[in-house]
Design an enzyme around this catalytic site. Structure first.
Site, PDB file in Angstrom:
ATOM      1  N   CYS A 198       0.893  -1.161  -0.106  1.00  0.00           N
ATOM      2  CA  CYS A 198      -0.045  -0.037  -0.002  1.00  0.00           C
ATOM      3  C   CYS A 198       0.799   1.297   0.129  1.00  0.00           C
ATOM      4  CB  CYS A 198      -0.968  -0.043   1.176  1.00  0.00           C
ATOM      5  SG  CYS A 198      -1.903   1.503   1.625  1.00  0.00           S
ATOM      6  N   CYS A 213      -0.071   3.853   2.568  1.00  0.00           N
ATOM      7  CA  CYS A 213       0.320   3.324   4.070  1.00  0.00           C
ATOM      8  C   CYS A 213       1.734   3.694   4.288  1.00  0.00           C
ATOM      9  CB  CYS A 213       0.189   1.749   4.200  1.00  0.00           C
ATOM     10  SG  CYS A 213      -1.356   1.250   3.905  1.00  0.00           S
TER      11      CYS A 213
END
Length: 282
Positions: free
Chosen positions: A47, A50
């Site tokens: 991600c 993230c």
């Protein structure tokens, strides 16, 4: 903002960021959250957002010194936890206190917004000390100054303590006050007041020796401010504005504006004095 006991202080710097899985969730999140707010970061290695948000959260967790704990949960390795928290997208950040979610957000917010969010969900460990310092200002300014110094020793970025320390020192004629006011960040909500208050130096540094006429009143106002007698100082400065704007290049008006900035609009003397000043000027 949630309440919290002083047990939060036992969290060590090493525990500021922890990896949590299904086996450790009960202990590291639910049980820990009974005394210390736990911020869960649901993330995954693939991600991109993230990888942007994660380092910010980790740095802020270490910076917080144990007032809250960051629990990182890899959703790929712990899908049941993600399902239990109804995670629809990542990064998903949820604040848990006493076993309950108190606030949450999704996505890689900028650091300023993350800090603002944390202020809502994590108690300020200096809140009680700050309230005590503010309560002491009128009756024991020296003790208030000492407490603001203590807060800043524990939290150098506490803008309220920084501004209030600079304000009290400046009003007493201490040169450190001006230096401190200049340290208030431009992004702070106190920035405009701190900047406007710098002009108080011209007043509080006025000589203590008596003088005649408007200059004498100006020096008396300076002494009154240094002594904390703001009502007397305001009266004398308003008198000068009404009769001698030329004194010290409109110094009385400038001193009043600086004094208003440092005292704040919520001070009972400021509102009436502002109106009287406006009547004199217009």
């Amino acid at each position: 903002m949630v309440g919290v006991t002083n047990k939060a202080s036992v969290t060590t710097a090493q525990e500021a960021v922890i990896e949590v899985n299904e086996a450790t969730f009960e202990r590291d999140v639910l049980q820990r959250s009974q005394t210390t707010p736990v911020v869960i970061d649901f993330w995954a290695p693939w991600c991109g957002p993230c990888r942007v948000l994660g380092p910010t959260l980790e740095r802020l967790a270490h910076e917080a010194g144990g007032s809250w704990v960051l629990a990182k949960i890899n959703v790929d390795e712990n899908p049941r936890l993600a399902q239990m928290f109804r995670v629809q997208g990542i990064p998903a950040v949820k604040a848990v206190y006493q076993g309950k979610i108190v606030d949450e957000f999704t996505g890689a917010l900028p650091e300023s917004q993350v800090r603002a969010w944390l202020k809502r969900v994590v108690p300020d460990p200096n809140a009680d000390l700050l309230a005590m310092a503010q309560a002491l200002e009128a009756t024991n300014p020296a003790e208030a100054i000492a407490r603001y110094r203590l807060i800043l020793g524990q939290d150098p970025k506490n803008e309220t303590a920084l501004f209030n320390l600079g304000r009290l020192l400046a009003l007493r004629g201490d040169p450190e006050g001006i230096v401190t006011l200049k340290q208030v960040p431009a992004s702070s909500s106190f920035s405009s007041r701190a900047t406007a208050g710098l002009a108080i130096a011209n007043l509080v540094n006025a000589p203590a020796e008596p003088a005649e006429g408007s200059e004498g009143l100006y020096r008396q106002a300076a002494a009154a401010v240094r002594a904390g007698d703001y009502a007397t100082a305001i009266e004398q400065l308003l008198t000068i504005v009404g009769r001698d704007r030329a004194l010290r290049d409109d110094g009385a008006r400038k001193a009043l504006l600086a004094l208003f900035a440092l005292l704040g609009d919520d001070h009972p003397l400021v509102g009436p004095a502002r109106r009287r000043l406006a009547n004199l000027l217009f």
